[in-house]
Design a protein around this motif. Sequence first.
Motif, PDB file in Angstrom:
ATOM      1  N   LYS A   2      84.790  50.354  12.496  1.00  0.00           N
ATOM      2  CA  LYS A   2      85.374  48.960  12.660  1.00  0.00           C
ATOM      3  C   LYS A   2      84.109  47.923  13.331  1.00  0.00           C
ATOM      4  O   LYS A   2      84.147  46.873  12.815  1.00  0.00           O
ATOM      5  CB  LYS A   2      86.548  48.953  13.755  1.00  0.00           C
ATOM      6  N   ARG A   3      83.413  48.509  14.343  1.00  0.00           N
ATOM      7  CA  ARG A   3      82.380  47.571  14.789  1.00  0.00           C
ATOM      8  C   ARG A   3      81.376  47.461  13.667  1.00  0.00           C
ATOM      9  O   ARG A   3      80.834  46.312  13.645  1.00  0.00           O
ATOM     10  CB  ARG A   3      81.548  48.448  15.882  1.00  0.00           C
ATOM     11  N   ILE A   5      81.803  47.077  10.467  1.00  0.00           N
ATOM     12  CA  ILE A   5      82.586  46.005   9.561  1.00  0.00           C
ATOM     13  C   ILE A   5      82.400  44.555  10.250  1.00  0.00           C
ATOM     14  O   ILE A   5      82.004  43.562   9.728  1.00  0.00           O
ATOM     15  CB  ILE A   5      83.702  46.535   9.141  1.00  0.00           C
ATOM     16  N   GLY A   6      82.831  44.410  11.755  1.00  0.00           N
ATOM     17  CA  GLY A   6      82.643  43.384  12.278  1.00  0.00           C
ATOM     18  C   GLY A   6      81.312  42.903  12.441  1.00  0.00           C
ATOM     19  O   GLY A   6      81.014  41.648  12.297  1.00  0.00           O
ATOM     20  N   PHE A   7      80.264  43.628  12.717  1.00  0.00           N
ATOM     21  CA  PHE A   7      78.876  43.374  12.646  1.00  0.00           C
ATOM     22  C   PHE A   7      78.619  42.811  11.251  1.00  0.00           C
ATOM     23  O   PHE A   7      77.771  41.558  11.235  1.00  0.00           O
ATOM     24  CB  PHE A   7      78.131  44.390  13.170  1.00  0.00           C
ATOM     25  N   THR A   8      78.731  43.380  10.062  1.00  0.00           N
ATOM     26  CA  THR A   8      78.545  42.957   8.806  1.00  0.00           C
ATOM     27  C   THR A   8      79.040  41.551   8.594  1.00  0.00           C
ATOM     28  O   THR A   8      78.411  40.593   7.910  1.00  0.00           O
ATOM     29  CB  THR A   8      78.988  43.951   7.889  1.00  0.00           C
ATOM     30  N   LEU A   9      80.226  41.559   8.699  1.00  0.00           N
ATOM     31  CA  LEU A   9      81.146  40.242   8.534  1.00  0.00           C
ATOM     32  C   LEU A   9      80.419  38.795   9.426  1.00  0.00           C
ATOM     33  O   LEU A   9      80.209  37.832   8.972  1.00  0.00           O
ATOM     34  CB  LEU A   9      82.464  40.128   8.762  1.00  0.00           C
ATOM     35  N   PHE A  10      80.046  39.179  10.735  1.00  0.00           N
ATOM     36  CA  PHE A  10      79.540  38.128  11.587  1.00  0.00           C
ATOM     37  C   PHE A  10      78.188  37.666  10.798  1.00  0.00           C
ATOM     38  O   PHE A  10      77.841  36.797  10.574  1.00  0.00           O
ATOM     39  CB  PHE A  10      79.227  38.965  12.673  1.00  0.00           C
ATOM     40  N   TRP A  11      77.157  38.624  10.328  1.00  0.00           N
ATOM     41  CA  TRP A  11      76.143  38.314   9.893  1.00  0.00           C
ATOM     42  C   TRP A  11      76.322  37.618   8.428  1.00  0.00           C
ATOM     43  O   TRP A  11      75.297  36.791   7.785  1.00  0.00           O
ATOM     44  CB  TRP A  11      74.879  39.369   9.849  1.00  0.00           C
TER      45      TRP A  11
END
Length: 44
Positions: A2-3, A5-11
Amino acid sequence: MKRLIGFTLFWIAVGMLLMLLIHNIFIGILLIAVFLLAGYNLFC
């Protein structure tokens, strides 16, 4: 997971914002290619 995916979506969002500020398509595509190569080399 989950972290990650969140990191990827942020960038991805940062990249979209950057492309809104860069009006030259050629420079944008060049930056995309450079960052993809750098990310691949750092990941693998």
